[in-house]
Design an enzyme around this catalytic site. Structure first.
Site, PDB file in Angstrom:
ATOM      1  CG  ASP A  34      -2.011   1.122   1.090  1.00 27.53           C
ATOM      2  OD1 ASP A  34      -3.172   0.475   0.812  1.00 27.53           O
ATOM      3  OD2 ASP A  34      -1.805   2.100   1.057  1.00 27.53           O
ATOM      4  CG  ASN A  88     -12.067  -1.184   3.829  1.00 28.96           C
ATOM      5  OD1 ASN A  88     -12.407  -1.571   4.882  1.00 28.96           O
ATOM      6  ND2 ASN A  88     -11.035  -0.350   3.813  1.00 28.96           N
ATOM      7  N   GLY A  94     -15.949   2.214   3.364  1.00 27.85           N
ATOM      8  CA  GLY A  94     -14.594   3.092   3.472  1.00 27.85           C
ATOM      9  C   GLY A  94     -13.942   2.719   2.181  1.00 27.85           C
ATOM     10  CD  GLN A  95     -14.684  -0.891  -3.000  1.00 22.35           C
ATOM     11  OE1 GLN A  95     -15.967  -0.996  -2.524  1.00 22.35           O
ATOM     12  NE2 GLN A  95     -14.183  -1.283  -3.979  1.00 22.35           N
ATOM     13  CG  HIS A 101      -8.655  -2.983  -2.672  1.00 19.78           C
ATOM     14  ND1 HIS A 101      -9.570  -2.314  -3.417  1.00 19.78           N
ATOM     15  CD2 HIS A 101      -8.542  -2.504  -1.307  1.00 19.78           C
ATOM     16  CE1 HIS A 101      -9.856  -1.371  -2.715  1.00 19.78           C
ATOM     17  NE2 HIS A 101      -9.128  -1.456  -1.554  1.00 19.78           N
ATOM     18  CG  HIS A 103      -6.810  -3.158   2.977  1.00 20.09           C
ATOM     19  ND1 HIS A 103      -6.076  -1.881   2.787  1.00 20.09           N
ATOM     20  CD2 HIS A 103      -8.116  -2.989   2.304  1.00 20.09           C
ATOM     21  CE1 HIS A 103      -6.943  -0.834   2.116  1.00 20.09           C
ATOM     22  NE2 HIS A 103      -8.071  -1.718   1.939  1.00 20.09           N
TER      23      HIS A 103
HETATM   24  P1  5GP Z   1      -9.924   1.191   0.399  1.00 23.65           P
HETATM   25  O1  5GP Z   1      -9.851   2.472   1.124  1.00 23.65           O
HETATM   26  O2  5GP Z   1     -10.338   1.311  -1.246  1.00 23.65           O
HETATM   27  O3  5GP Z   1     -10.111   0.044   1.128  1.00 23.65           O
HETATM   28  O4  5GP Z   1      -8.158   0.917  -0.092  1.00 23.65           O
HETATM   29  C1  5GP Z   1      -7.626   1.572  -1.221  1.00 23.65           C
HETATM   30  C2  5GP Z   1      -6.244   1.630  -0.623  1.00 23.65           C
HETATM   31  O5  5GP Z   1      -5.216   1.775  -1.882  1.00 23.65           O
HETATM   32  C3  5GP Z   1      -5.628   2.759   0.256  1.00 23.65           C
HETATM   33  O6  5GP Z   1      -5.244   1.860   1.324  1.00 23.65           O
HETATM   34  C4  5GP Z   1      -4.586   3.484  -0.427  1.00 23.65           C
HETATM   35  O7  5GP Z   1      -3.664   3.862   0.354  1.00 23.65           O
HETATM   36  C5  5GP Z   1      -4.335   2.775  -1.619  1.00 23.65           C
HETATM   37  N1  5GP Z   1      -3.794   3.297  -2.688  1.00 23.65           N
HETATM   38  C6  5GP Z   1      -4.295   4.266  -3.212  1.00 23.65           C
HETATM   39  N2  5GP Z   1      -3.665   4.654  -4.440  1.00 23.65           N
HETATM   40  C7  5GP Z   1      -2.545   3.836  -4.335  1.00 23.65           C
HETATM   41  C8  5GP Z   1      -1.412   3.665  -5.371  1.00 23.65           C
HETATM   42  O8  5GP Z   1      -1.378   4.574  -6.365  1.00 23.65           O
HETATM   43  N3  5GP Z   1      -0.754   2.900  -5.147  1.00 23.65           N
HETATM   44  C9  5GP Z   1      -0.769   1.779  -4.083  1.00 23.65           C
HETATM   45  N4  5GP Z   1       0.514   1.131  -3.869  1.00 23.65           N
HETATM   46  N5  5GP Z   1      -1.696   2.065  -3.115  1.00 23.65           N
HETATM   47  C10 5GP Z   1      -2.567   3.126  -3.454  1.00 23.65           C
END
Ligand code: 5GP
Ligand code: ZN
Length: 115
Positions: A34, A88, A94-95, A101, A103
């Site tokens: 991340d 998420n 919180g997505q 994906h 985590h």
């Molecule tokens: P969500 O909030 O959708 O569950 O998780 C998205 C995750 O993607 C977040 O933890 C955020 O830090 C990560 N993320 C967003 N943009 C990028 C990126 O360009 N590269 C990487 N490696 N992670 C990203």
């Protein structure tokens, strides 16, 4: 019509258009660190196929492949004391990236309930 994955940030990482630190890959799933880690270990496990979220009726085999690689990542990262796998989903979940994906978070104690 433009493919919906064209501007998806995770599809772009999978295509190699945006750099990411890869941790593991196979034919169906990729795992990379991340960008903004929330724990000492924070890896995202992402199906190669563009699936928006758990609400997008993902194939069971895809879900299995995501969870299987998540556990492999946890082992590779040495998370012997435990870890958390989080998916998420939607605004209340919180997505923020609309490509399914998981985590994998570890390396510290995780509080419960989550915020
Ligand atoms: P969500 O909030 O959708 O569950 O998780 C998205 C995750 O993607 C977040 O933890 C955020 O830090 C990560 N993320 C967003 N943009 C990028 C990126 O360009 N590269 C990487 N490696 N992670 C990203
Ligand atoms: Zn995508």
């Amino acid at each position: 019509m433009a493919d919906r994955s064209e501007n998806c940030i995770f599809c772009r990482i999978i295509r190699g258009e945006i750099p990411a630190t890869m941790v593991a890959t196979n034919d169906h799933v990729v795992a990379f660190r991340d960008l903004d880690p929330k724990a000492p270990v924070h890896v995202l496990v992402v199906p190669r196929e563009h699936i928006a979220s758990l609400d997008d009726s993902p194939d069971r085999a895809v879900l299995g492949a995501v969870l299987a690689l998540a556990t492999e990542v946890a082992q590779m990262e040495g998370l012997a004391d435990g870890y958390r796998v989080v998916i998420n989903t939607g605004p209340d979940g919180g997505q923020t990236v609309d490509h399914l994906h998981a985590h994998v978070l570890g390396g510290r104690h995780m509080a419960w309930p989550p915020g």
